[in-house]
Design an enzyme around this catalytic site. Structure first.
Site, mmCIF file in Angstrom:
data_model
loop_
_atom_site.group_PDB
_atom_site.id
_atom_site.type_symbol
_atom_site.label_atom_id
_atom_site.label_comp_id
_atom_site.label_asym_id
_atom_site.label_seq_id
_atom_site.Cartn_x
_atom_site.Cartn_y
_atom_site.Cartn_z
ATOM 1 N N GLU A 1 73.666 14.030 54.367
ATOM 2 C CA GLU A 1 73.997 15.260 53.630
ATOM 3 C C GLU A 1 73.609 16.521 54.421
ATOM 4 O OE1 GLU A 1 73.910 15.341 49.468
ATOM 5 O OE2 GLU A 1 74.105 13.164 49.283
HETATM 6 N N1 CAA Z 1 80.345 26.979 49.823
HETATM 7 C C1 CAA Z 1 81.621 27.378 49.984
HETATM 8 N N2 CAA Z 1 82.210 27.512 51.186
HETATM 9 C C2 CAA Z 1 81.477 27.244 52.281
HETATM 10 C C3 CAA Z 1 80.138 26.828 52.194
HETATM 11 C C4 CAA Z 1 79.569 26.695 50.914
HETATM 12 N N3 CAA Z 1 78.311 26.297 50.745
HETATM 13 N N4 CAA Z 1 79.670 26.630 53.439
HETATM 14 C C5 CAA Z 1 80.685 26.929 54.286
HETATM 15 N N5 CAA Z 1 81.774 27.285 53.567
HETATM 16 C C6 CAA Z 1 83.060 27.706 54.078
HETATM 17 C C7 CAA Z 1 82.917 28.928 54.962
HETATM 18 O O1 CAA Z 1 82.886 30.115 54.200
HETATM 19 C C8 CAA Z 1 84.162 28.817 55.812
HETATM 20 O O2 CAA Z 1 85.286 29.265 55.092
HETATM 21 P P1 CAA Z 1 86.162 30.531 55.620
HETATM 22 O O3 CAA Z 1 86.657 30.154 56.982
HETATM 23 O O4 CAA Z 1 87.219 30.637 54.598
HETATM 24 O O5 CAA Z 1 85.213 31.678 55.656
HETATM 25 C C9 CAA Z 1 84.343 27.329 55.975
HETATM 26 O O6 CAA Z 1 83.603 26.711 54.916
HETATM 27 C C10 CAA Z 1 83.874 26.808 57.306
HETATM 28 O O7 CAA Z 1 82.518 27.144 57.392
HETATM 29 P P2 CAA Z 1 81.832 27.474 58.769
HETATM 30 O O8 CAA Z 1 82.634 28.466 59.524
HETATM 31 O O9 CAA Z 1 80.401 27.800 58.476
HETATM 32 O O10 CAA Z 1 81.976 26.064 59.496
HETATM 33 P P3 CAA Z 1 81.222 25.437 60.715
HETATM 34 O O11 CAA Z 1 82.166 24.594 61.457
HETATM 35 O O12 CAA Z 1 80.444 26.480 61.437
HETATM 36 O O13 CAA Z 1 80.171 24.382 60.033
HETATM 37 C C11 CAA Z 1 78.427 23.474 58.753
HETATM 38 C C12 CAA Z 1 79.369 24.640 58.990
HETATM 39 C C13 CAA Z 1 77.337 24.049 57.847
HETATM 40 C C14 CAA Z 1 77.762 22.950 60.024
HETATM 41 C C15 CAA Z 1 79.198 22.342 58.036
HETATM 42 O O14 CAA Z 1 80.181 21.777 58.869
HETATM 43 C C16 CAA Z 1 78.291 21.247 57.519
HETATM 44 O O15 CAA Z 1 77.694 21.386 56.449
HETATM 45 N N6 CAA Z 1 78.167 20.123 58.263
HETATM 46 C C17 CAA Z 1 77.393 18.973 57.775
HETATM 47 C C18 CAA Z 1 78.247 18.061 56.971
HETATM 48 C C19 CAA Z 1 77.421 17.200 56.078
HETATM 49 O O16 CAA Z 1 76.515 17.646 55.387
HETATM 50 N N7 CAA Z 1 77.778 15.926 56.014
HETATM 51 C C20 CAA Z 1 77.144 15.019 55.124
HETATM 52 C C21 CAA Z 1 78.058 13.891 54.817
HETATM 53 S S1 CAA Z 1 77.987 13.373 53.152
HETATM 54 C C22 CAA Z 1 76.657 12.348 53.017
HETATM 55 O O17 CAA Z 1 75.836 12.253 53.863
HETATM 56 C C23 CAA Z 1 76.574 11.669 51.711
HETATM 57 C C24 CAA Z 1 75.834 10.424 51.680
HETATM 58 O O18 CAA Z 1 76.406 9.395 51.885
HETATM 59 C C25 CAA Z 1 74.424 10.390 51.300
#
Ligand code: CAA
Length: 380
Positions: free
Chosen positions: A363
């Site tokens: 996550e």
């Molecule tokens: N709420 C709404 N929108 C959001 C947001 C949020 N919390 N966070 C980002 N966004 C939106 C941004 O506003 C952006 O939209 P716009 O282009 O329209 O402005 C879009 O999402 C892309 O965001 P970023 O430009 O920030 O994207 P990025 O490529 O720089 O990456 C990141 C951001 C935080 C690294 C993201 O990719 C991320 O969270 N990565 C990790 C993924 C993750 O948590 N995976 C877990 C897998 S699920 C799991 O593990 C479950 C399980 O089995 C236990």
């Protein structure tokens, strides 16, 4: 600001503690060793209403607040993080997203059985080449008119084989990058969908983690959550709440290690007195207790912000970062306090140490949490 839990919240905590200590603890070592999914235990968790804790009663849930959810997550994670990750994914990543963004038809068909625990859900974002870099989705969902044709692979999916309802992120329009991603509800029995072998993991070994394969799976348009292209925002919003659940899991793992360490250090004698009376051990317990209390405050704060309808993106990232770091550090200390006994399975702390590691990875890794937190503090 007040720090008192309500009577209802205390009752949830007590019920979760009794369930963990009486039902989960007796078989936890064997489940870990044999990588046995806790199917029977999850059924009992459903009977307690813990698989749809925050879902409104009209959709089969318990209608509880997020504070109650983290209290239950903490108590259950003190004993069995393989159970609590199944619970967390079902509650935070699947039920929450469906209730918040699903259509009425989707809620009736999918949310109700998930919230009642009659079915289990999975959240499918990660791919072989898209873990932290979640916008780089390779799974495709080609628009075929009234359905999508889905092809691709998802990795490390919690509840991979026990689930029957899967929320799957897939790229419909790659030119639009993350704005072309959709979240589709895929059912277990859809043609072209298959589940790969169970991962042989370091920790949370009872949890069933699998690779999922999609080959020309026809998914009706009515299974899309939100508007066309909403999938990535959906995933991010959902993960923001999910991270509160995993922070609570990490808190529970650390707090479980502390409870075991206090009990052991009061029993075990060395150099003529209980080891808790040696400063070397007492100070370790003090450090553990302090970090765990700080983690608890961060977890409760993130949960309270969510309950108050305020933004919790940064708070949940901070809670997860801090609690998972504390869990890793202090489960190692718990093994140290237990000495040779800590290194064998019967004393539970070695399992907690192995289970703690994943809380720094899934996550959103600790590094991803730092991206979220730093962006937040730089724009506030
Ligand atoms: N709420 C709404 N929108 C959001 C947001 C949020 N919390 N966070 C980002 N966004 C939106 C941004 O506003 C952006 O939209 P716009 O282009 O329209 O402005 C879009 O999402 C892309 O965001 P970023 O430009 O920030 O994207 P990025 O490529 O720089 O990456 C990141 C951001 C935080 C690294 C993201 O990719 C991320 O969270 N990565 C990790 C993924 C993750 O948590 N995976 C877990 C897998 S699920 C799991 O593990 C479950 C399980 O089995 C236990």
């Amino acid at each position: 600001m007040h720090f008192e839990l309500t009577e209802e919240q205390l009752a949830v905590k007590k019920a979760a503690r009794e369930f963990a200590q009486n039902v989960l603890k007796p078989g936890v070592i064997e489940r870990d060793e044999r990588q046995k999914f806790p199917a029977e235990e999850i059924k009992q968790l459903a009977e307690l209403g813990f698989l749809g804790m925050m879902v409104a009663p009209e959709y089969g849930g318990s209608g509880m607040d997020t504070i109650s959810y983290v209290l239950a997550m903490e108590e259950i994670s003190k004993v069995d993080a393989s159970v609590s990750v199944c619970m967390s994914v079902n509650n935070s990543l699947v039920c929450w997203g469906l209730e918040k963004f699903g259509t009425e038809e989707q809620k009736q068909k999918f949310l109700v059985p998930l919230a009642k625990g009659e079915k289990i859900g999975a959240f499918c974002l990660s791919e072989p080449e898209a873990g932290s870099d979640a916008t780089s989705q390779r799974t495709t969902a080609v628009d075929m008119g009234d359905y999508y044709l889905v092809n691709g692979t998802k990795n490390w999916i919690t509840n991979g084989s026990s689930a029957s309802i899967y929320l799957v992120m897939a790229q419909t329009n790659s030119e639009l990058k993350h704005k072309g991603i959709n979240c589709l509800i895929i059912e277990r029995d859809m043609e072209g969908f298959s589940v790969g072998p169970k991962e042989n993991k370091m920790g949370i070994r009872g949890s069933d983690t699998h690779t999922l394969m999609f080959q020309d799976v026809k998914v009706p348009k009515t299974h899309r959550i939100g508007d066309d292209g909403f999938g990535f925002t959906f995933a991010m919003k959902t993960l923001s709440g999910g991270r509160i659940g995993i922070a609570a899991q990490a808190l529970g793992i650390a707090a479980g290690a502390l409870e075991l360490s206090i009990a052991y250090s009061k029993e075990r004698k060395a150099f003529g007195k209980e080891i808790s009376q040696h400063q070397a051990i007492a100070f370790k317990l003090a450090d553990m207790a302090t970090d765990i209390e700080a983690a608890r405050l961060l977890v409760y704060k993130a949960a309270a912000l969510k309950d108050e309808g305020k933004n919790y993106d940064c708070a949940s990232a901070m809670a997860k970062l801090f609690a998972s770091t504390a869990a890793m550090k202090h489960t190692v200390e718990a093994v140290q306090i237990h000495g040779g006994y800590g290194y064998v399975k019967e004393y539970h702390v070695e399992r907690l140490m192995r289970d703690a590691k994943i809380t720094q990875i899934y996550e959103g890794t600790s590094e991803v949490q730092k991206i979220v937190i730093s962006r937040s503090v730089l724009t506030d």
